[in-house]
Design a protein around this motif. Structure first.
Motif, PDB file in Angstrom:
ATOM      1  N   ILE A 118      -0.104   1.033   7.473  1.00  0.00           N
ATOM      2  CA  ILE A 118      -0.515   2.436   7.345  1.00  0.00           C
ATOM      3  C   ILE A 118      -1.293   2.866   8.580  1.00  0.00           C
ATOM      4  N   GLY A 119      -2.184   1.995   9.066  1.00  0.00           N
ATOM      5  CA  GLY A 119      -2.951   2.308  10.267  1.00  0.00           C
ATOM      6  C   GLY A 119      -2.087   2.483  11.500  1.00  0.00           C
ATOM      7  N   LEU A 120      -0.900   1.865  11.504  1.00  0.00           N
ATOM      8  CA  LEU A 120       0.001   1.992  12.656  1.00  0.00           C
ATOM      9  C   LEU A 120       0.786   3.297  12.632  1.00  0.00           C
ATOM     10  N   VAL A 121       1.057   3.825  11.433  1.00  0.00           N
ATOM     11  CA  VAL A 121       1.892   5.026  11.348  1.00  0.00           C
ATOM     12  C   VAL A 121       1.075   6.307  11.159  1.00  0.00           C
ATOM     13  N   ALA A 122      -0.172   6.180  10.703  1.00  0.00           N
ATOM     14  CA  ALA A 122      -0.991   7.382  10.481  1.00  0.00           C
ATOM     15  C   ALA A 122      -1.495   7.945  11.799  1.00  0.00           C
ATOM     16  N   ARG A 123      -1.460   9.277  11.928  1.00  0.00           N
ATOM     17  CA  ARG A 123      -1.879   9.922  13.171  1.00  0.00           C
ATOM     18  C   ARG A 123      -3.382  10.173  13.225  1.00  0.00           C
ATOM     19  N   ASP A 124      -3.999  10.411  12.077  1.00  0.00           N
ATOM     20  CA  ASP A 124      -5.432  10.705  12.061  1.00  0.00           C
ATOM     21  C   ASP A 124      -6.015  10.296  10.712  1.00  0.00           C
ATOM     22  N   ARG A 125      -7.321  10.536  10.553  1.00  0.00           N
ATOM     23  CA  ARG A 125      -8.024  10.130   9.339  1.00  0.00           C
ATOM     24  C   ARG A 125      -7.444  10.800   8.094  1.00  0.00           C
ATOM     25  N   LYS A 126      -7.161  12.102   8.180  1.00  0.00           N
ATOM     26  CA  LYS A 126      -6.661  12.826   7.019  1.00  0.00           C
ATOM     27  C   LYS A 126      -5.302  12.294   6.581  1.00  0.00           C
ATOM     28  N   GLN A 127      -4.420  12.022   7.554  1.00  0.00           N
ATOM     29  CA  GLN A 127      -3.115  11.485   7.190  1.00  0.00           C
ATOM     30  C   GLN A 127      -3.255  10.072   6.619  1.00  0.00           C
ATOM     31  N   HIS A 128      -4.203   9.310   7.148  1.00  0.00           N
ATOM     32  CA  HIS A 128      -4.449   7.969   6.631  1.00  0.00           C
ATOM     33  C   HIS A 128      -4.866   8.040   5.168  1.00  0.00           C
ATOM     34  N   ALA A 129      -5.790   8.956   4.857  1.00  0.00           N
ATOM     35  CA  ALA A 129      -6.245   9.123   3.470  1.00  0.00           C
ATOM     36  C   ALA A 129      -5.103   9.595   2.575  1.00  0.00           C
ATOM     37  N   GLY A 130      -4.275  10.519   3.102  1.00  0.00           N
ATOM     38  CA  GLY A 130      -3.157  11.029   2.326  1.00  0.00           C
ATOM     39  C   GLY A 130      -2.141   9.953   2.001  1.00  0.00           C
ATOM     40  N   ILE A 131      -1.775   9.137   3.009  1.00  0.00           N
ATOM     41  CA  ILE A 131      -0.798   8.064   2.795  1.00  0.00           C
ATOM     42  C   ILE A 131      -1.353   7.018   1.829  1.00  0.00           C
ATOM     43  N   THR A 132      -2.643   6.693   1.995  1.00  0.00           N
ATOM     44  CA  THR A 132      -3.260   5.691   1.126  1.00  0.00           C
ATOM     45  C   THR A 132      -3.234   6.140  -0.322  1.00  0.00           C
ATOM     46  N   ASN A 133      -3.588   7.400  -0.577  1.00  0.00           N
ATOM     47  CA  ASN A 133      -3.568   7.912  -1.945  1.00  0.00           C
ATOM     48  C   ASN A 133      -2.152   7.975  -2.502  1.00  0.00           C
ATOM     49  N   LEU A 134      -1.181   8.382  -1.678  1.00  0.00           N
ATOM     50  CA  LEU A 134       0.209   8.411  -2.135  1.00  0.00           C
ATOM     51  C   LEU A 134       0.709   7.009  -2.446  1.00  0.00           C
ATOM     52  N   LEU A 135       0.344   6.053  -1.594  1.00  0.00           N
ATOM     53  CA  LEU A 135       0.759   4.665  -1.804  1.00  0.00           C
ATOM     54  C   LEU A 135       0.198   4.127  -3.115  1.00  0.00           C
ATOM     55  N   GLU A 136      -1.107   4.326  -3.317  1.00  0.00           N
ATOM     56  CA  GLU A 136      -1.727   3.839  -4.547  1.00  0.00           C
ATOM     57  C   GLU A 136      -1.215   4.620  -5.760  1.00  0.00           C
ATOM     58  N   GLY A 137      -0.896   5.904  -5.559  1.00  0.00           N
ATOM     59  CA  GLY A 137      -0.299   6.681  -6.639  1.00  0.00           C
ATOM     60  C   GLY A 137       1.069   6.147  -7.010  1.00  0.00           C
ATOM     61  N   PHE A 138       1.867   5.802  -5.991  1.00  0.00           N
ATOM     62  CA  PHE A 138       3.195   5.235  -6.245  1.00  0.00           C
ATOM     63  C   PHE A 138       3.067   3.868  -6.901  1.00  0.00           C
ATOM     64  N   PHE A 139       2.019   3.139  -6.550  1.00  0.00           N
ATOM     65  CA  PHE A 139       1.735   1.861  -7.211  1.00  0.00           C
ATOM     66  C   PHE A 139       1.574   2.076  -8.707  1.00  0.00           C
ATOM     67  N   MET A 140       0.839   3.130  -9.071  1.00  0.00           N
ATOM     68  CA  MET A 140       0.622   3.401 -10.487  1.00  0.00           C
ATOM     69  C   MET A 140       1.894   3.913 -11.175  1.00  0.00           C
ATOM     70  N   VAL A 141       2.779   4.552 -10.420  1.00  0.00           N
ATOM     71  CA  VAL A 141       4.088   4.910 -10.985  1.00  0.00           C
ATOM     72  C   VAL A 141       4.829   3.627 -11.362  1.00  0.00           C
ATOM     73  N   GLY A 142       4.697   2.606 -10.525  1.00  0.00           N
ATOM     74  CA  GLY A 142       5.287   1.305 -10.837  1.00  0.00           C
ATOM     75  C   GLY A 142       4.671   0.687 -12.078  1.00  0.00           C
ATOM     76  N   VAL A 143       3.339   0.801 -12.192  1.00  0.00           N
ATOM     77  CA  VAL A 143       2.658   0.286 -13.379  1.00  0.00           C
ATOM     78  C   VAL A 143       3.154   1.019 -14.629  1.00  0.00           C
ATOM     79  N   LEU A 144       3.248   2.334 -14.513  1.00  0.00           N
ATOM     80  CA  LEU A 144       3.740   3.156 -15.628  1.00  0.00           C
ATOM     81  C   LEU A 144       5.153   2.731 -16.017  1.00  0.00           C
ATOM     82  N   SER A 145       5.992   2.526 -15.030  1.00  0.00           N
ATOM     83  CA  SER A 145       7.372   2.106 -15.290  1.00  0.00           C
ATOM     84  C   SER A 145       7.412   0.735 -15.966  1.00  0.00           C
ATOM     85  N   ALA A 146       6.475  -0.136 -15.559  1.00  0.00           N
ATOM     86  CA  ALA A 146       6.474  -1.504 -16.096  1.00  0.00           C
ATOM     87  C   ALA A 146       6.314  -1.518 -17.602  1.00  0.00           C
ATOM     88  N   TYR A 147       5.423  -0.679 -18.124  1.00  0.00           N
ATOM     89  CA  TYR A 147       5.194  -0.677 -19.568  1.00  0.00           C
ATOM     90  C   TYR A 147       6.461  -0.285 -20.330  1.00  0.00           C
TER      91      TYR A 147
END
Length: 416
Positions: A118-147
């Protein structure tokens, strides 16, 4: 680099591991039914998952930039593809232990690599925070799917049936497909190199030096406490639904998806919220909301009678109210992670993520073991009331983290 293709690969990796990591609660419920394992013994599955994560992260995180993030991701996917195949082929409690051991080793490699990328592809702090939240959000979509995926394969009418093991054929195929996507995606990892050439031993020492900084200490403490609560709830909620709320086994797992869904919604929306508001008051309110949910929901779980014909329409109110704690929990983990990583140069992201993974794993094991012990020796109500203790401690550690962040604002940011 093709940013969209790389992000797709990262998100799919996290999706795969979300299903495997957070299936531990469902697997605990099933091994209790299938193999006659008691709750205390079944709770060790969390340790088989989390302790390898901590150990492997400690040993290899500082050297992963040298080994290569892409190679580490491919190795991780190959390990879990083989482990998931073993579950239906050799059905046993020992195989479940082996599965989560492999998942732990592989996730240590994957998480450090994914977070560092993520640190290699993010252009700035805001994009880093955005990608991190989307990634962790997608992680929880996986958790939701698992159940729902596991719930589909569970036979509630025959609790001792091993038909649920067929889910692992599907998961093994998903691992293989993700492996091929990562293999065919180009990664430019030149930005991960340290400014001065060093050896593996020096890289390891540098990671240990990070832990000596007060900012890092309060950060890992906050992460430890958060994961302790998240795993205590996530791991034991299916069993709580089954034994305390008197829901059938399959429905107990499916109702837990509300918790995962709240985490997913919260994290996917957290990026928007935290771009407009300061992170500290947002996370403080979230922690207070967690405590309030526990105090409001648990009194409603007493005195519930067994109803063999229970449906979603007739399920206890607590089955829907308590999982809402996930909405308040959601922004905390990606929020503190992004603040921490955005305070460091890119070449320190791998060792810092390694420390994060270590203490997250230890927190998850601690939460699951304590909750499992109390659940088995006292009762499920008291086990979940105990989550109030780490929530209160989190409020204190978050304040200390904020003070340390304010003192280190002059440090070099992660990206220009």
């Amino acid at each position: 680099m093709n940013q969209r293709r790389i992000l797709l690969a990262l998100f799919l990796i996290y999706f795969v591991f979300a299903i495997l990591l957070n299936s531990v609660g469902t697997v605990i419920l099933q091994v209790i039914h299938n193999y006659g394992v008691d709750k205390g013994s079944a709770s060790v599955l969390e340790g088989f998952k989390d302790l390898p994560i901590a150990i492997v992260s400690f040993l290899v995180a500082s050297t992963l930039p040298r080994f290569g993030y892409k190679k580490a991701m491919l190795l991780a996917l190959a390990i879990v593809a083989a482990a998931t195949l073993a579950m239906p082929l050799i059905p046993a409690f020992a195989t479940a232990k082996l599965l989560f051991l492999c998942v732990g080793v592989a996730f240590a490699l994957a998480k450090v690599s994914v977070y560092s990328t993520i640190g290699l592809v993010a252009r700035d702090r805001k994009q880093h925070a955005g990608i991190t939240n989307l990634l962790e959000g997608f992680f929880m979509v996986g958790v939701l799917s698992a159940y729902w995926i596991f719930g589909f394969f569970i036979d509630s009418d025959h609790p001792q049936s091993t038909s649920w093991l067929n889910v692992y054929w599907l998961l093994s195929g998903l691992c293989a497909a993700t492996f091929l996507l990562v293999l065919s995606t180009s990664f430019d990892e030149s930005g991960a190199a340290a400014p001065h050439s060093r050896g593996p031993a020096a890289d390891f020492v540098e990671m240990l030096r990070l832990f000596a900084r007060p900012l890092v200490c309060v950060f890992v403490l906050t992460a430890f406490l958060y994961v302790l609560v998240e795993q205590a709830v996530g791991t034991w909620l299916p069993t709580f639904n089954n034994e305390i709320l008197k829901l059938p086994a399959a429905m107990s797992v499916q109702v837990t998806s509300i918790y995962a869904g709240c985490l997913a919604i919260g994290r996917l929306s957290a990026g928007v919220i935290m771009r407009r508001l300061n992170w500290y008051p947002v996370l403080s309110v979230c922690m207070l909301g967690m405590g309030a949910t526990v105090l409001l929901a648990l009194p409603l779980t007493h005195g519930i009678a067994l109803d063999p014909h229970v449906t979603w329409a007739t399920a206890p109110v607590a089955a829907f109210l308590f999982p809402l704690i996930g909405l308040f929990m959601a922004p905390i983990y990606p929020g503190i992670n992004s603040v921490m990583l955005s305070s460091l140069p890119r070449h320190q992201h791998a060792p810092m993520t390694g420390l994060l993974v270590i203490f997250s794993a230890l927190g998850g094991t601690t939460g699951s073991l304590i909750t499992g012990y109390v659940f088995g020796h006292v009762n499920g109500h008291f086990a979940f009331y105990l989550t109030l203790v780490p929530i209160v401690l989190m409020l204190g550690s978050l304040y200390a983290f904020k003070r340390q962040v304010d003192r280190t604002t002059s440090e070099v940011p992660v990206v220009a």
